[in-house]
Motif scaffolding. Sequence first.
Motif, PDB file in Angstrom:
ATOM      1  N   GLU A   1       1.075   4.968  -0.785  1.00 35.64           N
ATOM      2  CA  GLU A   1       2.121   4.322   0.015  1.00 35.64           C
ATOM      3  C   GLU A   1       1.504   3.564   1.180  1.00 35.64           C
ATOM      4  O   GLU A   1       1.969   2.484   1.532  1.00 35.64           O
TER       5      GLU A   1
ATOM      6  N   LEU B   1      -0.082   0.244  -0.370  1.00 31.78           N
ATOM      7  CA  LEU B   1       0.755  -0.760  -1.020  1.00 31.78           C
ATOM      8  C   LEU B   1       1.263  -1.791  -0.021  1.00 31.78           C
ATOM      9  O   LEU B   1       1.727  -1.472   1.051  1.00 31.78           O
ATOM     10  N   ASP B   2       1.139  -3.017  -0.457  1.00 28.08           N
ATOM     11  CA  ASP B   2       1.685  -4.124   0.312  1.00 28.08           C
ATOM     12  C   ASP B   2       2.209  -5.119  -0.711  1.00 28.08           C
ATOM     13  O   ASP B   2       1.430  -5.829  -1.339  1.00 28.08           O
ATOM     14  N   LEU B   3       3.496  -5.104  -0.910  1.00 29.97           N
ATOM     15  CA  LEU B   3       4.079  -5.975  -1.932  1.00 29.97           C
ATOM     16  C   LEU B   3       4.538  -7.318  -1.376  1.00 29.97           C
ATOM     17  O   LEU B   3       5.225  -8.065  -2.044  1.00 29.97           O
ATOM     18  N   ASN B   4       4.124  -7.653  -0.162  1.00 26.87           N
ATOM     19  CA  ASN B   4       4.524  -8.959   0.397  1.00 26.87           C
ATOM     20  C   ASN B   4       3.693 -10.089  -0.161  1.00 26.87           C
ATOM     21  O   ASN B   4       2.637 -10.076  -0.516  1.00 26.87           O
TER      22      ASN B   4
END
Length: 112
Positions: free
Chosen positions: A106, A109-112
């Motif tokens: 967590e 994670l970087d979903l940008n």
Amino acid sequence: MTDIQEVVNGLLQELRRGTIIIGVLSQLSEPQYGYSLVMILEEKGMSIDPGTLYPLLRRLEKQGLLDSEWDTTESRPRKYYRRSEFGTEVYRQLCTEWKELNRSVEGLLDLN
């Protein structure tokens, strides 16, 4: 050229292998037979093919993580599985590792 969905599907399959084991162990504090376990996991959002589950149950039993017992009181005998004492200890340690891994991932994670 490799299809993206093909790659994603392969990686998801690898990811699911370990999570299925912890999912199965999580539901066997009480005795369950194969089909009932498939239904419980499905209800909780973890679908598993019976062709995957039954070999997994046999493998976990062989590793000493599960105990089994046949119920022959009905017309169709059923084999019930339950976590062994050893399996419960392994499950507890897996849960600890899972929580630490989940927290780490967590944070990555970087979903940008």
